[in-house]
Write an enzyme that holds these catalytic residues in place. Structure first.
Site, PDB file in Angstrom:
ATOM      1  N   ASP A 223      -3.362  -4.203  20.118  1.00 57.24           N
ATOM      2  CA  ASP A 223      -4.725  -4.548  19.708  1.00 57.24           C
ATOM      3  C   ASP A 223      -4.969  -6.056  19.862  1.00 57.24           C
ATOM      4  O   ASP A 223      -4.070  -6.867  19.632  1.00 57.24           O
ATOM      5  CB  ASP A 223      -4.904  -4.136  18.232  1.00 57.24           C
ATOM      6  CG  ASP A 223      -6.347  -4.195  17.793  1.00 57.24           C
ATOM      7  OD1 ASP A 223      -7.185  -3.535  18.430  1.00 57.24           O
ATOM      8  OD2 ASP A 223      -6.639  -4.920  16.823  1.00 57.24           O
ATOM      9  N   GLU A 247      -5.081  -4.732  24.814  1.00 56.25           N
ATOM     10  CA  GLU A 247      -6.540  -4.721  24.793  1.00 56.25           C
ATOM     11  C   GLU A 247      -7.039  -6.140  25.022  1.00 56.25           C
ATOM     12  O   GLU A 247      -6.810  -7.018  24.201  1.00 56.25           O
ATOM     13  CB  GLU A 247      -7.039  -4.210  23.435  1.00 56.25           C
ATOM     14  CG  GLU A 247      -8.546  -4.272  23.320  1.00 56.25           C
ATOM     15  CD  GLU A 247      -9.042  -4.303  21.878  1.00 56.25           C
ATOM     16  OE1 GLU A 247     -10.137  -3.801  21.625  1.00 56.25           O
ATOM     17  OE2 GLU A 247      -8.341  -4.873  20.999  1.00 56.25           O
TER      18      GLU A 247
END
Ligand SMILES: *[C@@H]1O[C@H](CO)[C@@H](O)[C@H](O)[C@H]1NC(C)=O
Ligand SMILES: *[C@@H]1O[C@H](CO)[C@@H](O)[C@H](O)[C@H]1NC(C)=O
Ligand SMILES: *[C@@H]1O[C@H](CO)[C@@H](O)[C@H](O)[C@H]1NC(C)=O
Ligand SMILES: *[C@@H]1O[C@H](CO)[C@@H](O)[C@H](O)[C@H]1NC(C)=O
Ligand SMILES: *[C@@H]1O[C@H](CO)[C@@H](O)[C@H](O)[C@H]1NC(C)=O
Length: 541
Positions: A223, A247
């Protein structure tokens, strides 16, 4: 599902215990993305009690994922990605609700007891591996979550403010600020862990090594990767020893995303630039700017270190559902076919196959159970694409399909055709209504009379395993009188023994070409789906 079982059986053996699935091993996988809280309920639970707008827990667990893996495996997926499993904030509901999504970290070294205990997580991993699938876990190390900008850290993994960057709001576009200031806002601040602090690096690397080994995790989805100093990642992912896909949110431009893939950063990233191009090309109504695809592809070839491990997607937990952007399902089928048949690892976010159409967070986190896990047209197309892709991945006797580069053969405002190894894919932007005199002609490098099989029917049922023959000038031509479904053509000889198109096929003819056919071959219009043109014919046995 004999065909599926057979296909899976020839994939390289998944690792049973621990061991590091590398980028190389993930390249041929296909991933189904799950928010644990929203995928499935335990038997007997109240099926009506989940409104995404409430932003609270709905009751999905690691056990309920384990109990419903058939739904995923039967659609041909060979991996799952699950939302974060580590301990989250557990105080009163905030203005943004509760952390049912799992991203509001408190202590990564503990599990989130909302979703089960360590035995449940072990049992899930074991069952996934038993099915020769991989499991990828979402990891959040950039930040924790708090309810003020001056939190008491005594319950957190890092208990001293010295392990965090001092509070500041992010100035977007300023790299230094994006990496050191805090994400979130004044209602839910996300204190930014100082990932350049050697103690932090040491704690995090020891933890991830242990975590991956303890639970036999095959890969990590990272993330907020761009919010961390880049040189943290080789240390962290090196310690983990498994594939890391990061990400790097939102950018339509290639360069800002591509710089996060490589030996100095991450194994791979989620392919946001291609996502933007696919929206631009296929969304209906939309600009139908097909040249976005080739321009992103060409720039990607120059700037990414390895396109074939990028994560290709149409949806995720932060974006509007595709069916919210585009009302015509053919737009999704065509765009989705790109994500499976071009370079990269396809990722389908749970609910995409059910045409969920929520807008952004939290409406894009619909529970899956109200769909009754239906075998929709979208799911059938996904299954077909997975079967074909899994076969191509496993069969590398002539060309290694999965590493063969995607080459654009033609593009226009009505569509695009590309080749990857022995596969030609033709996609269109025209949508569901049929159109006369709208054809896509692909100039192939194959000699005339070479046979191809169309291997997807896209739920229409009448396209699959029809033979196509390359015309006198090397053309394959597709027309759209029945509407614009995606077309995937695989070189006939490659499919022998594949069980994909086996019945009723004369392999002698496939090998030797049409001229040698002893019996006359019936050239026909196939239910109006394809036509007969000077330069080519479509053949049905
Ligand atoms: C379509 O995309 C191309 C390539 O990115 C770009 O150059 C062009 O300006 C776009 N066209 C429109 C009408 O937006
Ligand atoms: C998109 O989502 C919003 C909010 O959930 C909803 O009001 C709208 O109807 C959706 N649009 C479509 C096309 O589904
Ligand atoms: C879904 O439907 C298709 C077409 O009817 C069928 O071939 C397939 O077996 C079904 N899959 C499942 C899991 O029911
Ligand atoms: C295409 O042409 C045929 C024959 O002229 C006609 O019957 C059909 O309605 C046309 N279809 C469309 C979508 O225009
Ligand atoms: C793989 O492809 C080759 C041709 O490239 C074919 O001869 C072979 O039978 C295929 N293997 C399987 C297992 O289908």
């Amino acid at each position: 599902m004999t065909r599926l079982l057979w296909t899976l059986a020839v994939l390289p053996l998944a690792i049973q215990n621990a061991l590091a699935a590398t980028a190389e091993q993930w390249r041929g996988r296909s991933i189904y993305q799950i928010i644990t809280d929203r995928f499935a309920l335990a038997e007997g639970a109240d099926l009506n009690a989940c409104d995404p707008g409430d932003k609270t827990y709905c009751g999905g667990t690691w056990n309920s994922i384990r109990e419903n893996l058939d739904y995923i495996q039967d659609a041909g997926f060979t991996a799952i990605w699950i939302s974060p499993v580590n301990q989250n904030y557990d105080g009163p509901a905030t203005d943004y609700g509760d952390p049912y999504h799992g991203y509001w970290m408190k202590d990564v070294t503990k599990l989130n007891d909302r979703f089960g205990d360590e035995n449940d997580l072990h049992a899930l991993v074991e069952e996934v591996h038993k099915r020769k699938m991989y499991i990828m876990v979402d990891i959040v190390v950039n930040n924790v979550m708090a309810t003020s900008t001056n939190p008491d850290y005594s319950d957190y993994l890092f208990k001293d403010a010295a392990y965090y960057h001092p509070y500041c709001g992010i100035e977007w576009g300023n790299t230094q600020s994006e990496q050191n200031c805090w994400m979130g806002d004044s209602k839910v601040p996300l204190p930014d862990v100082d990932t350049s602090n050697p103690d932090v690096v040491s704690v995090y690397t020891r933890w991830i090594k242990d975590f991956v080994a303890t639970y036999s995790i095959d890969g990590l989805r990272i993330d907020a990767a761009k919010h961390v100093n880049k040189d943290f990642w080789p240390q962290f992912c090196g310690a983990a020893g498994v594939f890391c896909i990061g990400e790097v949110f939102g950018d339509a431009a290639v360069e800002p995303v591509a710089q996060w893939q490589g030996a100095d950063a991450l194994d791979s990233v989620l392919n946001f630039p291609m996502y933007s191009a696919l929206v631009s090309a296929f969304q209906i109504p939309g600009p139908n700017n097909v040249s976005m695809i080739s321009s992103v592809l060409e720039e990607s070839k120059a700037k990414f270190t390895d396109l074939t491990v990028l994560g290709n997607f149409l949806e995720n937990q932060d974006l509007p559902r595709w069916s919210n952007l585009s009302v015509d399902p053919q737009a999704m089928y065509n765009a989705m076919t790109w994500t499976f048949m071009s370079d990269g690892i396809p990722i389908v976010y749970a609910g995409q196959e059910q045409y969920f159409h929520g807008a952004g967070d939290p409406y894009n986190r619909e529970p899956l159970w109200p769909s009754n896990y239906a075998n929709t047209t979208a799911r059938q197309l996904i299954s077909e694409l997975n079967v074909v892709r899994n076969f191509l991945v496993s069969n590398d006797s002539d060309v290694d399909w999965v590493t063969a580069p995607t080459v654009i053969k033609t593009e226009s405002d009505v569509g695009i055709a590309f080749e990857k190894g022995p596969v030609i894919t033709v996609l269109t932007t025209i949508g569901s209504p049929g159109r006369n005199a709208t054809n896509i002609v692909v100039q192939t490098d194959y000699p005339s009379e070479t046979l191809f099989f169309e291997v997807t029917s896209g739920g229409f049922g009448d396209g699959r395993c029809i033979q196509w023959v390359v015309g006198s000038e090397g053309h394959l031509e597709v027309e759209y009188t029945k509407g614009g479904r995606p077309r995937v053509f695989v070189l006939g000889t490659v499919l022998e023994n594949s069980h994909i198109c086996h019945e009723e096929v004369s392999w002698a003819i496939v090998h030797e070409g049409l001229k040698s056919a002893a019996a006359p071959i019936q050239a026909s219009l196939v239910a109006g789906a394809v036509g007969l043109f000077a330069a080519w014919m479509s053949i049905q046995y």
